[in-house]
Design a protein around this motif. Structure first.
Motif, PDB file in Angstrom:
ATOM      1  N   ALA A 125      -9.162  -9.088  -5.731  1.00  0.00           N
ATOM      2  CA  ALA A 125      -8.446  -8.475  -6.844  1.00  0.00           C
ATOM      3  C   ALA A 125      -7.336  -9.413  -7.282  1.00  0.00           C
ATOM      4  CB  ALA A 125      -7.883  -7.113  -6.446  1.00  0.00           C
ATOM      5  N   GLU A 171     -10.050  -5.722 -10.250  1.00  0.00           N
ATOM      6  CA  GLU A 171     -10.991  -6.173  -9.238  1.00  0.00           C
ATOM      7  C   GLU A 171     -11.866  -7.269  -9.828  1.00  0.00           C
ATOM      8  OE1 GLU A 171     -12.789  -3.254  -6.290  1.00  0.00           O
ATOM      9  OE2 GLU A 171     -14.395  -3.567  -7.763  1.00  0.00           O
ATOM     10  N   LYS A 202     -13.009  -6.454  -1.278  1.00  0.00           N
ATOM     11  CA  LYS A 202     -13.266  -7.085  -2.570  1.00  0.00           C
ATOM     12  C   LYS A 202     -12.013  -7.803  -3.045  1.00  0.00           C
ATOM     13  CE  LYS A 202     -16.947  -4.115  -4.119  1.00  0.00           C
ATOM     14  NZ  LYS A 202     -17.478  -3.324  -5.221  1.00  0.00           N
ATOM     15  N   LEU A 238      -7.385  -1.353 -10.877  1.00  0.00           N
ATOM     16  CA  LEU A 238      -6.993  -0.650  -9.662  1.00  0.00           C
ATOM     17  C   LEU A 238      -5.688   0.096  -9.852  1.00  0.00           C
ATOM     18  CD1 LEU A 238      -7.749  -3.514  -7.125  1.00  0.00           C
ATOM     19  CD2 LEU A 238      -9.234  -1.602  -7.772  1.00  0.00           C
ATOM     20  N   HIS A 239      -5.584   1.221  -9.165  1.00  0.00           N
ATOM     21  CA  HIS A 239      -4.366   2.016  -9.155  1.00  0.00           C
ATOM     22  C   HIS A 239      -3.888   2.148  -7.718  1.00  0.00           C
ATOM     23  CE1 HIS A 239      -6.451   2.992 -12.924  1.00  0.00           C
ATOM     24  NE2 HIS A 239      -5.225   2.903 -13.415  1.00  0.00           N
ATOM     25  N   GLN A 240      -2.708   2.687  -7.525  1.00  0.00           N
ATOM     26  CA  GLN A 240      -2.120   2.747  -6.186  1.00  0.00           C
ATOM     27  C   GLN A 240      -3.049   3.404  -5.172  1.00  0.00           C
ATOM     28  OE1 GLN A 240       0.950   1.156  -5.750  1.00  0.00           O
ATOM     29  NE2 GLN A 240       0.284   1.270  -3.640  1.00  0.00           N
ATOM     30  N   GLY A 241      -3.719   4.468  -5.547  1.00  0.00           N
ATOM     31  CA  GLY A 241      -4.623   5.142  -4.631  1.00  0.00           C
ATOM     32  C   GLY A 241      -5.790   4.278  -4.172  1.00  0.00           C
ATOM     33  N   ASP A 242      -6.136   3.245  -4.952  1.00  0.00           N
ATOM     34  CA  ASP A 242      -7.246   2.368  -4.592  1.00  0.00           C
ATOM     35  C   ASP A 242      -6.889   1.403  -3.460  1.00  0.00           C
ATOM     36  OD1 ASP A 242      -9.013   3.351  -6.592  1.00  0.00           O
ATOM     37  OD2 ASP A 242      -7.933   2.147  -8.092  1.00  0.00           O
ATOM     38  N   ILE A 243      -5.595   1.214  -3.221  1.00  0.00           N
ATOM     39  CA  ILE A 243      -5.210   0.263  -2.165  1.00  0.00           C
ATOM     40  C   ILE A 243      -4.499   0.941  -1.002  1.00  0.00           C
ATOM     41  CG2 ILE A 243      -5.101  -1.667  -3.766  1.00  0.00           C
ATOM     42  CD1 ILE A 243      -1.990  -1.482  -3.470  1.00  0.00           C
ATOM     43  N   ARG A 256     -12.981  -3.075 -13.319  1.00  0.00           N
ATOM     44  CA  ARG A 256     -12.301  -1.972 -12.643  1.00  0.00           C
ATOM     45  C   ARG A 256     -10.827  -2.311 -12.472  1.00  0.00           C
ATOM     46  NH1 ARG A 256     -12.731   0.018  -6.468  1.00  0.00           N
ATOM     47  NH2 ARG A 256     -11.532   1.933  -6.741  1.00  0.00           N
ATOM     48  N   ARG A 260      -7.841  -6.140   0.662  1.00  0.00           N
ATOM     49  CA  ARG A 260      -7.957  -4.794   0.106  1.00  0.00           C
ATOM     50  C   ARG A 260      -8.936  -4.020   0.942  1.00  0.00           C
ATOM     51  NH1 ARG A 260     -10.807  -4.240  -4.668  1.00  0.00           N
ATOM     52  NH2 ARG A 260     -10.508  -2.041  -4.319  1.00  0.00           N
ATOM     53  N   ASP A 292       0.812  -1.220   0.000  1.00  0.00           N
ATOM     54  CA  ASP A 292       0.000   0.000   0.000  1.00  0.00           C
ATOM     55  C   ASP A 292       0.843   1.266   0.000  1.00  0.00           C
ATOM     56  OD1 ASP A 292       0.948  -0.226   2.617  1.00  0.00           O
ATOM     57  OD2 ASP A 292      -0.943   0.400   3.530  1.00  0.00           O
TER      58      ASP A 292
END
Length: 139
Positions: free
Chosen positions: A109, A73, A107, A132-137, A130, A103, A48
């Motif tokens: 991934a 995801e 959900k 995912l990008h760094q901000g999503d985790i 979807r 996560r 993260d």
């Protein structure tokens, strides 16, 4: 998203030491894959806080490399099949994959090492997945 491939001798406790150092500085391993050989272990991980991981690994002299990966995801086994179908439809070569451990939002991934990540991301978006990008985790 970035993946760290960490190289440690195949000796008892080496991987635990690295994981413990990361955790002590609040760097969370979100996805993990372990490759074991006779002499060494390579563990691939998505964290993260990549900057924090980089700093800790450098401070402790732990050898590693960084590679970009795609993370998508998925909610079910059916979606796994659909993700793979989208990759095949786009005629992309999938090198390897491994699941997230956890996560935010709980959900599922999947981490994917895949050629032409930008093309893969577009193909998955066309199929309503979807990416995912760094901000999503980040926590």
């Amino acid at each position: 998203m970035v993946q760290f491939s960490v190289f440690v001798p195949n000796r008892m406790g080496r991987m635990h030491g690295v994981v413990k150092r990361l955790a002590s500085d609040h760097v969370h391993i979100m996805a993990l894959s372990v490759l074991d050989t006779t002499d060494s272990t390579i563990f691939r991980m998505v964290v993260d806080d990549p900057d924090g991981a980089r700093r800790i690994l450098d401070e402790h002299g732990v050898p590693y490399t960084e590679n970009p990966v795609l993370c998508v995801e998925i909610d079910s086994e059916q979606q796994l099949q659909e993700v793979l179908a989208a990759v095949v439809e786009a005629e992309l070569n999938l090198h390897y994959t491994y699941p997230f451990l956890t996560r935010p939002g709980w959900k599922s991934a999947l981490v994917m090492s895949i050629e032409h990540r930008d093309v893969a991301e577009e193909a998955l978006a066309r199929h309503q997945f979807r990416v995912l990008h760094q901000g999503d985790i980040a926590r």
